[in-house]
Design a protein around this motif. Structure first.
Motif, PDB file in Angstrom:
ATOM      1  N   SER A   1      74.959 102.116   7.678  1.00 56.65           N
ATOM      2  CA  SER A   1      75.392 100.871   7.826  1.00 56.65           C
ATOM      3  C   SER A   1      74.789 100.099   8.577  1.00 56.65           C
ATOM      4  CB  SER A   1      76.790 100.313   7.250  1.00 56.65           C
ATOM      5  OG  SER A   1      77.415 101.344   6.118  1.00 56.65           O
ATOM      6  N   PRO A   2      73.975  99.227   8.134  1.00 56.39           N
ATOM      7  CA  PRO A   2      73.729  98.212   9.343  1.00 56.39           C
ATOM      8  C   PRO A   2      74.682  96.923   9.932  1.00 56.39           C
ATOM      9  CG  PRO A   2      72.819  97.335   7.342  1.00 56.39           C
ATOM     10  CD  PRO A   2      73.257  98.734   6.585  1.00 56.39           C
ATOM     11  N   LEU A   3      75.012  96.769  10.923  1.00 64.42           N
ATOM     12  CA  LEU A   3      75.545  95.847  10.765  1.00 64.42           C
ATOM     13  C   LEU A   3      75.308  94.188  10.323  1.00 64.42           C
ATOM     14  CD1 LEU A   3      77.842  95.057  13.456  1.00 64.42           C
ATOM     15  CD2 LEU A   3      76.372  93.917  15.041  1.00 64.42           C
ATOM     16  N   PRO A   4      76.016  93.151   9.305  1.00 66.00           N
ATOM     17  CA  PRO A   4      76.176  92.581   8.709  1.00 66.00           C
ATOM     18  C   PRO A   4      75.376  91.548   9.576  1.00 66.00           C
ATOM     19  CG  PRO A   4      78.332  93.162   8.122  1.00 66.00           C
ATOM     20  CD  PRO A   4      77.753  94.248   9.459  1.00 66.00           C
ATOM     21  N   GLY A   5      74.760  90.684   8.999  1.00 67.72           N
ATOM     22  CA  GLY A   5      73.425  89.749   9.449  1.00 67.72           C
ATOM     23  C   GLY A   5      74.930  88.372   9.782  1.00 67.72           C
ATOM     24  N   SER A   6      75.997  87.803   9.203  1.00 68.17           N
ATOM     25  CA  SER A   6      77.223  86.887   9.573  1.00 68.17           C
ATOM     26  C   SER A   6      78.503  87.529   8.936  1.00 68.17           C
ATOM     27  CB  SER A   6      76.575  85.980   8.497  1.00 68.17           C
ATOM     28  OG  SER A   6      77.046  86.138   7.611  1.00 68.17           O
ATOM     29  N   PRO A   7      80.063  86.997   9.202  1.00 67.97           N
ATOM     30  CA  PRO A   7      81.191  87.528   8.593  1.00 67.97           C
ATOM     31  C   PRO A   7      81.044  87.151   7.040  1.00 67.97           C
ATOM     32  CG  PRO A   7      80.929  86.636  10.832  1.00 67.97           C
ATOM     33  CD  PRO A   7      79.697  86.462  10.159  1.00 67.97           C
ATOM     34  N   GLU A   8      80.216  86.376   6.813  1.00 70.47           N
ATOM     35  CA  GLU A   8      80.355  85.596   5.530  1.00 70.47           C
ATOM     36  C   GLU A   8      79.522  87.155   4.424  1.00 70.47           C
ATOM     37  OE1 GLU A   8      80.676  82.792   7.094  1.00 70.47           O
ATOM     38  OE2 GLU A   8      79.183  83.177   7.908  1.00 70.47           O
ATOM     39  N   GLU A   9      78.566  87.484   5.306  1.00 73.86           N
ATOM     40  CA  GLU A   9      77.663  89.023   4.426  1.00 73.86           C
ATOM     41  C   GLU A   9      78.317  89.934   4.869  1.00 73.86           C
ATOM     42  OE1 GLU A   9      74.439  88.915   6.453  1.00 73.86           O
ATOM     43  OE2 GLU A   9      73.808  86.901   5.450  1.00 73.86           O
ATOM     44  N   ALA A  10      79.497  90.353   5.759  1.00 76.62           N
ATOM     45  CA  ALA A  10      80.364  91.422   5.684  1.00 76.62           C
ATOM     46  C   ALA A  10      81.140  91.999   4.684  1.00 76.62           C
ATOM     47  CB  ALA A  10      80.904  91.144   7.090  1.00 76.62           C
ATOM     48  N   ARG A  11      80.796  93.161   4.425  1.00 69.47           N
ATOM     49  CA  ARG A  11      81.881  93.501   2.408  1.00 69.47           C
ATOM     50  C   ARG A  11      83.020  94.437   3.121  1.00 69.47           C
ATOM     51  NH1 ARG A  11      80.963  95.816  -2.996  1.00 69.47           N
ATOM     52  NH2 ARG A  11      82.742  97.208  -2.769  1.00 69.47           N
ATOM     53  N   LEU A  12      84.145  93.749   3.429  1.00 71.10           N
ATOM     54  CA  LEU A  12      85.291  93.739   3.457  1.00 71.10           C
ATOM     55  C   LEU A  12      86.146  95.550   2.298  1.00 71.10           C
ATOM     56  CD1 LEU A  12      87.656  91.749   5.238  1.00 71.10           C
ATOM     57  CD2 LEU A  12      87.193  93.884   6.969  1.00 71.10           C
ATOM     58  N   GLU A  13      85.818  96.620   2.983  1.00 69.40           N
ATOM     59  CA  GLU A  13      86.342  97.327   1.848  1.00 69.40           C
ATOM     60  C   GLU A  13      88.116  97.998   2.185  1.00 69.40           C
ATOM     61  OE1 GLU A  13      82.402  99.401   0.326  1.00 69.40           O
ATOM     62  OE2 GLU A  13      83.701 100.411   1.485  1.00 69.40           O
ATOM     63  N   ARG A  14      88.924  98.262   1.330  1.00 71.33           N
ATOM     64  CA  ARG A  14      90.280  98.703   0.427  1.00 71.33           C
ATOM     65  C   ARG A  14      90.427  99.815   0.298  1.00 71.33           C
ATOM     66  NH1 ARG A  14      93.077  94.089  -2.606  1.00 71.33           N
ATOM     67  NH2 ARG A  14      91.606  94.944  -5.020  1.00 71.33           N
ATOM     68  N   VAL A  15      90.943 100.588   0.501  1.00 74.55           N
ATOM     69  CA  VAL A  15      91.642 101.857  -0.192  1.00 74.55           C
ATOM     70  C   VAL A  15      93.098 101.681  -0.520  1.00 74.55           C
ATOM     71  CG1 VAL A  15      89.964 102.968   0.629  1.00 74.55           C
ATOM     72  CG2 VAL A  15      91.715 102.901   2.396  1.00 74.55           C
ATOM     73  N   PRO A  16      93.358 102.890  -1.777  1.00 78.78           N
ATOM     74  CA  PRO A  16      95.106 102.220  -1.721  1.00 78.78           C
ATOM     75  C   PRO A  16      95.714 103.524  -0.742  1.00 78.78           C
ATOM     76  CG  PRO A  16      93.730 103.524  -3.723  1.00 78.78           C
ATOM     77  CD  PRO A  16      92.619 103.005  -2.297  1.00 78.78           C
ATOM     78  N   ASN A  17      96.464 102.484  -0.749  1.00 72.96           N
ATOM     79  CA  ASN A  17      97.865 103.338   0.243  1.00 72.96           C
ATOM     80  C   ASN A  17      98.704 104.603  -0.321  1.00 72.96           C
ATOM     81  OD1 ASN A  17      99.465 103.896   2.350  1.00 72.96           O
ATOM     82  ND2 ASN A  17     100.662 101.702   2.276  1.00 72.96           N
ATOM     83  N   PRO A  18      98.406 105.755   0.474  1.00 72.06           N
ATOM     84  CA  PRO A  18      99.418 106.718  -0.678  1.00 72.06           C
ATOM     85  C   PRO A  18     100.115 106.741   0.296  1.00 72.06           C
ATOM     86  CG  PRO A  18      98.008 106.957   1.335  1.00 72.06           C
ATOM     87  CD  PRO A  18      97.143 105.638   1.427  1.00 72.06           C
ATOM     88  N   GLN A  19     101.072 106.010   1.133  1.00 72.18           N
ATOM     89  CA  GLN A  19     102.243 105.867   1.579  1.00 72.18           C
ATOM     90  C   GLN A  19     103.316 104.624   1.599  1.00 72.18           C
ATOM     91  OE1 GLN A  19     104.287 108.429   2.494  1.00 72.18           O
ATOM     92  NE2 GLN A  19     101.579 110.063   2.324  1.00 72.18           N
ATOM     93  N   ALA A  20     102.946 104.019   0.424  1.00 73.69           N
ATOM     94  CA  ALA A  20     103.039 102.420   0.012  1.00 73.69           C
ATOM     95  C   ALA A  20     104.422 102.852  -0.330  1.00 73.69           C
ATOM     96  CB  ALA A  20     102.321 102.104  -1.538  1.00 73.69           C
ATOM     97  N   ASP A  21     104.906 103.757  -0.418  1.00 78.52           N
ATOM     98  CA  ASP A  21     106.631 103.538  -0.289  1.00 78.52           C
ATOM     99  C   ASP A  21     107.402 104.117   0.660  1.00 78.52           C
ATOM    100  OD1 ASP A  21     105.836 106.091   0.251  1.00 78.52           O
ATOM    101  OD2 ASP A  21     107.928 106.682  -1.429  1.00 78.52           O
ATOM    102  N   SER A  22     106.716 103.668   2.088  1.00 80.10           N
ATOM    103  CA  SER A  22     107.531 103.480   2.635  1.00 80.10           C
ATOM    104  C   SER A  22     106.987 102.934   4.257  1.00 80.10           C
ATOM    105  CB  SER A  22     107.466 105.202   4.063  1.00 80.10           C
ATOM    106  OG  SER A  22     107.364 105.321   4.697  1.00 80.10           O
ATOM    107  N   PRO A  23     107.634 101.932   3.773  1.00 77.68           N
ATOM    108  CA  PRO A  23     106.932 100.631   5.177  1.00 77.68           C
ATOM    109  C   PRO A  23     106.225 100.793   6.650  1.00 77.68           C
ATOM    110  CG  PRO A  23     109.051 100.286   4.861  1.00 77.68           C
ATOM    111  CD  PRO A  23     109.137 101.572   3.516  1.00 77.68           C
ATOM    112  N   TYR A  24     105.555 100.148   6.588  1.00 77.59           N
ATOM    113  CA  TYR A  24     105.100 101.548   8.366  1.00 77.59           C
ATOM    114  C   TYR A  24     104.559 100.357   9.063  1.00 77.59           C
ATOM    115  CZ  TYR A  24     101.226 103.155   5.763  1.00 77.59           C
ATOM    116  OH  TYR A  24      99.885 103.154   4.993  1.00 77.59           O
TER     117      TYR A  24
END
Length: 156
Positions: free
Chosen positions: A18-41
């Motif tokens: 994954s090359p470094l994006p040219g700008s913050p706007e071009e960057a793709r932030l990805e998320r994943v489901p929180n498998p511990q969503a029932d526990s605050p941390y």
């Protein structure tokens, strides 16, 4: 394929070049489901070598960033966060804009119960600028440690 592998199957950067994006706007932030969503941390990311550019002079600015958040249903995928933060190396913006923009983008992506960012910027022109932003009060039921970055003291 296990169930945990399936929840990560949509990721495009982790496990591949994954090359470094040219700008913050071009960057793709990805998320994943929180498998511990029932526990605050609390989750903490520390970026002690964050770099951006002064929008007026083009000179590099350096900061120590600390990002804390209490996840809801989502976690940020750390490689995508690393690439996003790295994309600021060629981005011209004042300290306040960089710090708050990062906090807002993460809050929009993750919809966390709470998020804060501390931007501890190294001096330019003899003045360090520290910038702090958060989404609201920290949840009382979660241990949120101090960020632990001392105020700039120079040689004194």
């Amino acid at each position: 394929m296990t169930e945990k592998t399936n929840i990560y199957g949509h990721l495009t950067q982790l496990g591949s070049p994954s090359p470094l994006p040219g700008s913050p706007e071009e960057a793709r932030l990805e998320r994943v489901p929180n498998p511990q969503a029932d526990s605050p941390y609390c989750v903490r990311f520390t970026a002690p070598e964050f770099t951006s550019l002064c929008p007026m002079t083009g000179q590099p600015d350096f900061a120590h960033l600390v990002i804390d958040y209490v996840p809801g249903q989502w976690l940020v995928e750390s490689k995508s966060l690393k690439l996003y933060l790295g994309a600021f190396r060629n981005h011209g913006a004042f300290h306040e804009d960089c710090t708050v923009s990062i906090g807002r983008r993460l809050a929009d992506l993750l919809e966390p119960e709470w998020l804060r960012i501390g931007g501890y910027w190294y001096p330019r022109g003899g003045i360090p600028i520290d910038v702090f932003w958060q989404t609201g009060p920290a949840p009382a039921s979660v241990w949120i440690p101090e960020q632990g970055v001392p105020t700039y003291r120079g040689r004194g």
